[in-house]
Scaffold this active site. Structure first.
Site, short mmCIF file in Angstrom:
data_model
loop_
_atom_site.label_atom_id
_atom_site.label_comp_id
_atom_site.label_asym_id
_atom_site.label_seq_id
_atom_site.Cartn_x
_atom_site.Cartn_y
_atom_site.Cartn_z
N ASN A 52 -13.24 -5.15 2.01
CA ASN A 52 -14.38 -6.02 1.70
C ASN A 52 -15.15 -5.54 0.47
O ASN A 52 -15.86 -6.33 -0.16
CB ASN A 52 -15.28 -6.15 2.92
CG ASN A 52 -14.67 -7.09 3.95
OD1 ASN A 52 -13.55 -7.57 3.77
ND2 ASN A 52 -15.39 -7.37 5.02
N THR A 100 0.82 -1.21 0.00
CA THR A 100 0.00 0.00 0.00
C THR A 100 0.86 1.26 0.00
O THR A 100 1.89 1.33 0.67
CB THR A 100 -0.92 0.00 1.23
OG1 THR A 100 -1.77 -1.14 1.17
CG2 THR A 100 -1.77 1.26 1.28
N GLU A 137 -5.81 -6.33 3.70
CA GLU A 137 -5.66 -7.52 2.87
C GLU A 137 -6.68 -7.53 1.72
O GLU A 137 -7.15 -8.57 1.28
CB GLU A 137 -5.80 -8.81 3.70
CG GLU A 137 -4.96 -8.87 4.97
CD GLU A 137 -3.47 -8.94 4.70
OE1 GLU A 137 -2.99 -8.16 3.86
OE2 GLU A 137 -2.78 -9.75 5.33
#
EC number: 1.3.8.5
Length: 416
Positions: A402, A162, A399
């Site tokens: 959603n 990131t 990760e």
């Protein structure tokens, strides 16, 4: 065991609720089979290392998780003790010091550890992902040089993908790596890096070629390399037992020998790492939710209102039942996805996305409902349930958020 390769506080029982669970295996000690027992369906070997993980969580993590959170302590010694049990390289090959276990085994272990401290276990899961990347895609020289001290957690690892300008759109990352003779010169920065400043090994995705995913490569940058520095330590809602800092590269010269895989392979490596990372962080959510249900159940039995225990309220009974059902459903999804990933099935990516989406959403809701059941006490830092809420919230973001999981799932459906 080494792995293979109210109104008033109600004495000691309520004090236990403040500290947090000593481990969800408490039902087994009473000879009672719980409907949320995480050992159901496991082999005898899996039950053994699960027990080891639960015991470690109860003895070495749970008694300290509040202090680690409040003082923002990175529990290096505790993690090294965990590594002695094989938890520093759970799914890393044994010839470089790993435990050589499966993705399902890994999920079982991280779920158990997360009951003791979700934040610390989440960092350990990221560390494991980094070691696996080196083990899976590195050369033999890299594997044998880098993996052994990472598996013992003599050294710690951080995953650097990131950036300030590229979160969900990871393929647009801008950190550059320009080759000069036998070195890459890195310039740029990474954001929100777990273990930043404390880790010894940084697995960095950087741009060695043109725009898009094919221009990205993976390199290992070691702490102490000139040109490597770190931003301020971020103040976070949760995950306070692990530092989060920006990782900054300013004309940072990294040997070409530290490149993992081929040039242009970095985005593929990053995504393959994240498939497992999604299972790992979802497993941490399972542990937080399991611990929260145990705390809520015990609190409902102890706390009295209107002349009787809250456990006598059918409304709260039904809520507790829903929480249990959602926990078990999440666990089944995670274990199904972990098996698919281990078998390298075509549906593994979408199953990992589904499991991460469902489990992190549902498990956060379980933790939050457990806090609500505690009433005002749930909002006090004296009570462990609030920490499970804070530590599990970020699992819906990292990760792959959603929302990105929904994109991957819908894309898979529409391509059929």
């Amino acid at each position: 065991m080494m792995l293979r390769g109210g109104c008033q506080r109600v004495g000691a029982r309520l004090r236990g609720l403040r500290r947090g669970p000593r481990g969800p295996a408490d039902g087994a000690r009473r000879g009672v089979v719980s409907c949320i027992d995480p050992s159901m369906g496991l082999s005898e070997e899996q039950k053994e290392f699960q027990k080891v993980a639960f015991n470690f969580a109860a003895r070495e993590m749970a008694p300290h998780m509040a202090e680690w959170d409040q003082k923002e302590l990175f529990p290096v010694d505790t993690m090294r003790k965990a590594a002695q049990l094989g938890f520093g390289g759970v799914y890393v090959q044994t010839d470089v010091g790993g435990a050589g276990l499966s993705r399902l085994d890994t999920s079982i272990i991280f779920e158990a550890l997360a009951t003791g401290c979700t934040s610390t276990t989440a960092y350990m899961s990221i560390h494991n992902m980094c070691v696996w990347i080196i083990d899976r895609f590195g050369s033999e020289e890299q594997r044998h040089r880098l993996c052994p001290p990472l598996c013992t957690m003599e050294k710690f690892a951080s995953y650097c993908l990131t950036e300030p300008g590229s979160g969900s759109d990871a393929a647009s990352l801008m950190t550059s790596a320009v080759r000069q003779h036998d070195h890459y010169i890195l310039n740029g920065s990474k954001a929100f890096i777990s273990g930043g400043g404390e880790a010894d090994i940084y697995v960095v995705m950087c741009r060695t070629g043109g725009p898009g995913p094919r221009g990205i490569s993976c390199v290992v940058v070691e702490k102490g390399t000139p040109g490597l520095s770190f931003g301020k330590k971020e103040k976070k809602v949760g995950w306070n037992s692990q530092p989060t800092q920006a990782v900054i590269f300013e004309d940072c010269a990294v040997p070409v020998a530290n490149r993992i895989g081929d040039e242009g392979q970095g985005f593929l490596i990053a995504m393959k790492g994240l498939n497992g990372g999604r299972i790992n962080v979802a497993s941490c959510s399972l542990g937080a939710a399991h611990a929260s249900i145990v705390l809520a159940r015990d609190y409902l039995k102890v706390r009295k209102q209107f002349g009787e225990p809250l456990a006598n309220s059918q409304y709260l009974q039904f809520q507790l039942a829903d929480m249990a059902a959602r926990l078990v459903a999440s666990r089944l999804m995670i274990r199904t996805a972990a098996t698919a990933l281990q078998e390298e099935r075509e549906d593994a990516i979408v199953l990992c996305s589904m499991a991460k989406l469902f489990a992190t959403d549902e498990c956060f809701a379980i933790c939050n409902q457990a806090l609500q059941m505690h009433g005002g006490y749930g909002y006090l830092k004296d009570y462990a349930v609030q920490q499970y809420v804070r530590d599990s919230r970020v699992h819906q973001i990292l990760e792959g958020s959603n929302e990105v999981m929904r994109m991957l799932i819908s894309r898979s459906l529409l391509q059929e």
